[in-house]
Design a protein around this motif. Structure first.
Motif, short mmCIF file in Angstrom:
data_model
loop_
_atom_site.label_atom_id
_atom_site.label_comp_id
_atom_site.label_asym_id
_atom_site.label_seq_id
_atom_site.Cartn_x
_atom_site.Cartn_y
_atom_site.Cartn_z
N VAL A 101 0.86 -1.18 0.00
CA VAL A 101 0.00 0.00 0.00
C VAL A 101 0.90 1.23 0.00
N LEU A 138 -2.83 0.64 -3.96
CA LEU A 138 -2.31 -0.69 -3.65
C LEU A 138 -1.77 -1.28 -4.93
N ILE A 154 -6.23 0.63 3.98
CA ILE A 154 -6.28 1.99 3.45
C ILE A 154 -7.41 2.77 4.12
#
Length: 150
Positions: A67, A79, A105
Protein backbone atom coordinates in the motif's frame (compact mmCIF):
# COMPACT_ATOMS: atom_id res chain seq x y z
CA UNK A 1 -4.86 -20.80 6.61
CA UNK A 2 -2.44 -17.96 6.06
CA UNK A 3 -0.80 -15.90 8.76
CA UNK A 4 -1.32 -12.25 7.70
CA UNK A 5 1.11 -9.53 8.75
CA UNK A 6 1.37 -5.81 7.98
CA UNK A 7 4.85 -4.31 8.10
CA UNK A 8 6.48 -1.04 7.18
CA UNK A 9 9.61 -1.48 5.06
CA UNK A 10 11.95 -0.95 8.01
CA UNK A 11 10.34 -3.82 9.93
CA UNK A 12 10.79 -6.39 7.15
CA UNK A 13 13.47 -8.92 7.98
CA UNK A 14 16.10 -9.71 5.38
CA UNK A 15 14.41 -13.09 4.84
CA UNK A 16 10.97 -11.50 4.39
CA UNK A 17 12.33 -8.93 1.94
CA UNK A 18 14.05 -11.71 0.01
CA UNK A 19 10.78 -13.68 -0.17
CA UNK A 20 8.86 -10.59 -1.32
CA UNK A 21 11.33 -9.79 -4.09
CA UNK A 22 11.58 -13.45 -5.12
CA UNK A 23 7.79 -13.86 -5.37
CA UNK A 24 7.35 -10.63 -7.31
CA UNK A 25 10.12 -11.68 -9.72
CA UNK A 26 8.76 -15.22 -10.06
CA UNK A 27 5.32 -13.99 -11.11
CA UNK A 28 5.75 -10.56 -12.71
CA UNK A 29 9.09 -11.06 -14.46
CA UNK A 30 9.42 -14.79 -15.16
CA UNK A 31 5.84 -16.11 -15.37
CA UNK A 32 4.42 -13.02 -17.11
CA UNK A 33 7.59 -12.51 -19.18
CA UNK A 34 7.71 -8.81 -18.33
CA UNK A 35 11.15 -7.31 -18.04
CA UNK A 36 11.02 -4.31 -15.72
CA UNK A 37 12.76 -2.86 -12.69
CA UNK A 38 10.78 -4.12 -9.70
CA UNK A 39 12.79 -2.08 -7.19
CA UNK A 40 11.02 1.14 -8.19
CA UNK A 41 11.81 3.21 -5.10
CA UNK A 42 8.31 3.00 -3.59
CA UNK A 43 8.87 0.04 -1.26
CA UNK A 44 10.68 2.11 1.37
CA UNK A 45 7.56 4.22 2.05
CA UNK A 46 5.02 1.44 1.54
CA UNK A 47 3.12 -0.74 3.97
CA UNK A 48 3.60 -4.40 3.11
CA UNK A 49 1.03 -7.15 3.61
CA UNK A 50 2.50 -10.63 3.80
CA UNK A 51 0.39 -13.77 3.78
CA UNK A 52 2.60 -16.57 5.07
CA UNK A 53 1.65 -20.21 4.52
CA UNK A 54 2.97 -21.97 7.64
CA UNK A 55 2.01 -25.59 6.99
CA UNK A 56 4.40 -26.56 4.21
CA UNK A 57 7.61 -28.43 4.98
CA UNK A 58 8.90 -24.84 5.16
CA UNK A 59 6.72 -21.76 5.48
CA UNK A 60 6.54 -19.62 2.36
CA UNK A 61 5.13 -16.31 1.17
CA UNK A 62 1.81 -17.24 -0.41
CA UNK A 63 0.32 -13.76 -0.96
CA UNK A 64 1.59 -10.20 -0.94
CA UNK A 65 0.70 -6.60 -1.74
CA UNK A 66 1.92 -3.15 -0.87
CA UNK A 67 0.00 0.00 0.00
CA UNK A 68 1.34 3.40 -0.98
CA UNK A 69 0.22 6.50 0.93
CA UNK A 70 -1.63 9.32 -0.83
CA UNK A 71 0.75 11.64 -2.66
CA UNK A 72 3.54 9.12 -3.19
CA UNK A 73 2.75 7.64 -6.61
CA UNK A 74 -0.70 9.15 -7.18
CA UNK A 75 -2.64 11.88 -5.38
CA UNK A 76 -4.75 8.99 -4.01
CA UNK A 77 -3.66 6.04 -1.87
CA UNK A 78 -2.70 3.03 -3.93
CA UNK A 79 -2.31 -0.69 -3.65
CA UNK A 80 -0.09 -2.63 -5.96
CA UNK A 81 2.24 -5.52 -6.56
CA UNK A 82 -0.78 -7.70 -5.74
CA UNK A 83 0.48 -11.25 -6.13
CA UNK A 84 -0.33 -14.80 -5.11
CA UNK A 85 2.25 -17.57 -5.28
CA UNK A 86 1.57 -20.15 -8.01
CA UNK A 87 1.63 -22.78 -5.20
CA UNK A 88 -1.28 -21.03 -3.43
CA UNK A 89 -3.58 -19.86 -6.22
CA UNK A 90 -6.35 -22.40 -5.78
CA UNK A 91 -7.39 -21.05 -2.37
CA UNK A 92 -8.80 -17.63 -3.31
CA UNK A 93 -6.18 -15.65 -1.42
CA UNK A 94 -6.24 -12.90 -4.05
CA UNK A 95 -9.68 -11.76 -2.93
CA UNK A 96 -8.67 -11.80 0.74
CA UNK A 97 -5.48 -9.94 -0.11
CA UNK A 98 -7.33 -7.07 -1.80
CA UNK A 99 -9.99 -6.95 0.95
CA UNK A 100 -7.28 -6.62 3.58
CA UNK A 101 -5.42 -4.01 1.54
CA UNK A 102 -8.53 -1.86 1.12
CA UNK A 103 -9.47 -2.23 4.80
CA UNK A 104 -5.97 -1.03 5.74
CA UNK A 105 -6.28 1.99 3.45
CA UNK A 106 -9.73 2.82 4.86
CA UNK A 107 -8.41 2.63 8.44
CA UNK A 108 -5.09 4.39 7.82
CA UNK A 109 -6.20 7.06 5.35
CA UNK A 110 -9.91 7.62 6.16
CA UNK A 111 -11.85 8.99 3.22
CA UNK A 112 -8.94 8.63 0.80
CA UNK A 113 -9.69 7.53 -2.73
CA UNK A 114 -7.71 4.55 -4.01
CA UNK A 115 -6.09 4.38 -7.45
CA UNK A 116 -4.57 1.29 -9.02
CA UNK A 117 -2.83 0.43 -12.26
CA UNK A 118 -4.45 -2.95 -12.97
CA UNK A 119 -3.73 -5.54 -15.58
CA UNK A 120 -6.57 -5.14 -18.07
CA UNK A 121 -7.77 -8.74 -17.79
CA UNK A 122 -8.42 -8.15 -14.06
CA UNK A 123 -10.89 -5.29 -14.62
CA UNK A 124 -13.94 -7.29 -13.49
CA UNK A 125 -12.10 -8.64 -10.46
CA UNK A 126 -11.36 -5.11 -9.24
CA UNK A 127 -14.83 -3.83 -10.15
CA UNK A 128 -16.06 -6.33 -7.55
CA UNK A 129 -14.29 -4.16 -4.94
CA UNK A 130 -15.89 -0.94 -6.14
CA UNK A 131 -13.20 0.20 -8.57
CA UNK A 132 -14.14 1.83 -11.86
CA UNK A 133 -12.02 2.16 -14.95
CA UNK A 134 -10.70 5.69 -15.57
CA UNK A 135 -8.28 5.24 -18.47
CA UNK A 136 -7.86 3.67 -21.86
CA UNK A 137 -5.81 0.50 -22.08
CA UNK A 138 -2.07 1.24 -22.05
CA UNK A 139 1.04 -0.89 -22.29
CA UNK A 140 3.08 -1.24 -19.13
CA UNK A 141 6.15 -3.42 -19.53
CA UNK A 142 4.51 -5.42 -22.32
CA UNK A 143 1.23 -6.07 -20.47
CA UNK A 144 -2.07 -4.24 -21.14
CA UNK A 145 -3.07 -2.15 -18.10
CA UNK A 146 -5.81 0.26 -17.10
CA UNK A 147 -6.08 2.81 -14.31
CA UNK A 148 -8.93 2.29 -11.88
CA UNK A 149 -10.30 4.41 -9.04
CA UNK A 150 -12.35 3.61 -5.92
Amino acid sequence: MLHWQWKPFTALTVEELYQVLALRSEVFVVEQKSIYLDADGYDRRAHHLLGIQPDEPESFLAAYLRVLPPGLKYPEASLGRVVTSPRARRYGYGKTLVERGLAFIDATYPGAAVRIGAQHYLQRFYEGFGFRRISDVYDEDGIPHIDMLR
